[in-house]
Design an enzyme around this catalytic site. Structure first.
Site, short mmCIF file in Angstrom:
data_model
loop_
_atom_site.label_atom_id
_atom_site.label_comp_id
_atom_site.label_asym_id
_atom_site.label_seq_id
_atom_site.Cartn_x
_atom_site.Cartn_y
_atom_site.Cartn_z
N ARG A 117 7.65 -30.86 109.74
CA ARG A 117 8.65 -29.85 110.09
C ARG A 117 9.22 -29.11 108.87
O ARG A 117 10.41 -29.20 108.55
CB ARG A 117 9.81 -30.48 110.88
CG ARG A 117 9.42 -31.47 111.97
CD ARG A 117 8.80 -30.85 113.19
NE ARG A 117 9.60 -29.94 113.94
CZ ARG A 117 10.27 -30.22 115.05
NH1 ARG A 117 10.30 -31.45 115.50
NH2 ARG A 117 10.90 -29.30 115.71
N ASP B 296 5.32 -29.02 123.65
CA ASP B 296 6.30 -29.93 124.24
C ASP B 296 5.86 -30.49 125.59
O ASP B 296 6.46 -31.44 126.09
CB ASP B 296 7.66 -29.22 124.40
CG ASP B 296 8.36 -29.03 123.06
OD1 ASP B 296 7.88 -29.57 122.05
OD2 ASP B 296 9.39 -28.33 123.02
N ARG C 199 17.88 -37.18 124.56
CA ARG C 199 18.13 -35.96 123.78
C ARG C 199 17.72 -34.72 124.54
O ARG C 199 18.22 -33.63 124.28
CB ARG C 199 17.32 -36.01 122.48
CG ARG C 199 17.75 -37.10 121.55
CD ARG C 199 16.89 -37.11 120.32
NE ARG C 199 17.16 -35.89 119.55
CZ ARG C 199 16.85 -35.75 118.28
NH1 ARG C 199 16.27 -36.73 117.64
NH2 ARG C 199 17.11 -34.64 117.66
N CYS D 135 10.15 -35.54 111.23
CA CYS D 135 10.57 -36.34 112.37
C CYS D 135 9.33 -37.02 112.94
O CYS D 135 8.26 -36.97 112.35
CB CYS D 135 11.27 -35.48 113.40
SG CYS D 135 10.19 -34.32 114.20
N LYS E 163 17.56 -26.94 126.58
CA LYS E 163 18.09 -27.57 125.36
C LYS E 163 17.84 -26.72 124.13
O LYS E 163 18.74 -26.46 123.34
CB LYS E 163 17.44 -28.95 125.17
CG LYS E 163 17.74 -29.57 123.82
CD LYS E 163 16.99 -30.87 123.61
CE LYS E 163 15.57 -30.71 123.18
NZ LYS E 163 15.33 -30.64 121.73
N ASN E 164 16.59 -26.29 123.95
CA ASN E 164 16.25 -25.59 122.70
C ASN E 164 16.95 -24.25 122.58
O ASN E 164 17.20 -23.78 121.47
CB ASN E 164 14.73 -25.42 122.58
CG ASN E 164 14.05 -26.73 122.24
OD1 ASN E 164 14.70 -27.72 121.93
ND2 ASN E 164 12.72 -26.74 122.30
#
Ligand code: UD1
Length: 445
Positions: free
Chosen positions: A144, A330, A422, A139, A45-46
């Site tokens: 961030r 993560d 997500r 978030c 994803k990233n």
């Protein structure tokens, strides 16, 4: 002189899947099942999010393969479409045709749903000489900041102002082209490194980024930019050198496998004391994670791009999150679920994000024995977690809840799927195929 920023009507051909409206969607995980078989890992994803933004650097079509079917990817497609990119998605391939960029200002409503949309600022500025992007804001896991991104863009000659929550950047002078420069990042921010690499790819002259992030996604971006005709050296080391070119061209590029999804699957095997095959993986991307799994007592065996993992007793251990090649933030929450079931007492220190231990309270609801002090969690392993209604407070916390549910006695109901979806493609389908019992409830058909 003709402005580099064209106006007109955006071609809105967008064939990405619409995002689902989420009601009280939840997963019901019936714990205690042993897992066996093979889990396939989707594209990262990233990486995919930043590679998609790179389409803004060329008038040609960028074809990306191995793009995961995630709501974040859909959101990024919508943002690019709003800028005038023609987005066509077929399976895990996405074509991005940025011939006619009609806007340099992604709309707030779309940007607000996806922090990674801030990636657009670098390529927009490099190609159009102007960009207006709402500040991504904080978030669930922390504030961030984007200070490093802005500082770097200024070093490349951009004028940047931040007013009313919007970052407005422009390149003064003839041609509105950025100029290469020397940038030293105060912290090795992944996003800043990527933003500045994209901006520098079309700048006049050479750019050096010092203290650059070393993450595999940075190397993947360098691979794509190179395939598009950019001159990038040193990605994966602390110093990246980019020799700017006049223009970039079409490319056909496959996204790397998702190291975080792979790590989550390995942890699914570990927490259920099972044996699984997980692939494709690039083992070097998972170095610190594999070391910790072995330290916990798991047996790992590499077979090409597959990893076989086998787990029985799990030992307690200490881990601290660090930038790559350290242990990834993560996977901190998913690993903590495992440690909640380990023999002995573990320490977990979160060093990257200030608010990334919210899953502790949810794990405690499932019977985990965890004490907190600042950014440190002290986890005393328990013989068995017990199923409970829990809420995933962010993407990886949600995955941690699913993992805990796999090991728990009884049923765990996990809410917060708007986060989970997500970052994990069909998580419950993949886990069910290897023996888990997970039902998705409340999803609008
Ligand atoms: C990316 C990943 C995210 C991962 C994180 C760290 C994407 C889309 N997201 O996020 O999943 O958890 O890397 O591996 O790729 N910082 C500053 N100033 C800045 C920028 C960052 O102080 O200008 C700090 C942050 O507050 C944080 C640390 O640097 O403490 C790491 O942030 P960064 O590497 O920028 O993470 P992201 O790129 O946002």
């Amino acid at each position: 002189m003709r402005s580099r920023f064209m106006t007109g009507t955006a071609p809105m051909t967008l064939s990405v899947a619409p995002r689902k409206q989420l009601l009280d969607t939840r997963l019901e995980v019936s714990g205690g099942q042993r897992l066996a078989g093979e889990l396939r890992v989707s594209g990262a994803k990233n990486s995919a999010l930043v590679l998609m933004a790179a389409c803004l650097l060329t008038r040609d079509t960028l074809r990306l393969r191995n793009v995961p079917p995630l709501t974040d990817i859909t959101a990024m497609g919508e943002i690019l479409a709003a800028l005038g990119v023609r987005v066509t998605r077929s399976g895990d391939t996405i074509d991005l045709d940025g011939e006619s960029i009609t806007r340099a200002a992604p709309p707030y409503e779309l940007v607000n749903s996806l922090r990674a949309s801030f990636f657009c600022i670098g390529p927009l500025l490099a190609r159009m000489g102007t960009a207006q992007v709402p500040l991504p804001g904080g978030c669930q896991i922390g504030s961030r900041p984007v200070v490093e991104h802005v500082k770097g863009l200024k070093a490349l000659g951009a004028q940047v102002t931040i007013e009313h929550g919007v970052v407005t950047a422009s390149v003064p002078g003839r041609g509105h082209r950025l100029t290469g420069g020397h940038i030293h990042l105060d912290c090795p921010s992944v996003g800043a490194t990527e933003t500045l690499m994209m901006a520098a790819a079309l700048a006049d002259g050479e750019t050096i980024i010092d203290n650059a992030a070393l993450e595999p996604e940075v190397i993947d971006l360098a691979g794509l930019l190179t395939a598009m005709g950019a001159r990038v050296q040193g990605a994966g080391t602390p110093t990246i050198t980019i020799d700017g070119v006049q223009e970039l061209h079409a490319a056909d590029y496959a996204v790397i496998p998702d190291r975080i999804e792979a790590g989550t699957f390995l942890l699914a095997a570990a927490i259920t004391r099972s044996s699984l095959t997980v692939g494709p993986v690039i083992p070097e991307h998972l170095g610190a994670v594999l070391t910790k799994l072995e330290e916990a007592g798991c047996l790992l065996h590499q077979d090409g791009t597959d990893l076989h993992i086998s787990a029985s007793e799990i030992r307690a251990l200490d881990l601290r999150t660090m930038p790559f090649p350290g242990f990834p933030t993560d996977l901190q929450a998913p690993f903590m679920s495992l440690l909640a079931t380990a023999n002995g007492t573990s320490l977990v220190v979160e060093n990257i994000f200030e608010n990334r231990l919210q899953h502790v309270a949810e794990l405690q609801r499932m019977g985990a024995s965890i004490r907190m002090q600042g950014n440190t969690a002290c986890i005393e392993g328990v013989a068995r977690l017990s199923g409970a209604p829990v809420h995933g407070t962010d993407l990886r916390a949600s995955a941690a809840m699913v993992l805990a549910g796999l090991a728990a006695e009884g049923v765990t109901t996990v809410r917060g799927l708007e986060f989970l979806d997500r970052g994990y493609a069909h998580l419950e389908d993949k886990l069910n195929a290897v023996g888990a019992r997970i039902r998705r409830l409340g999803d609008p058909a």
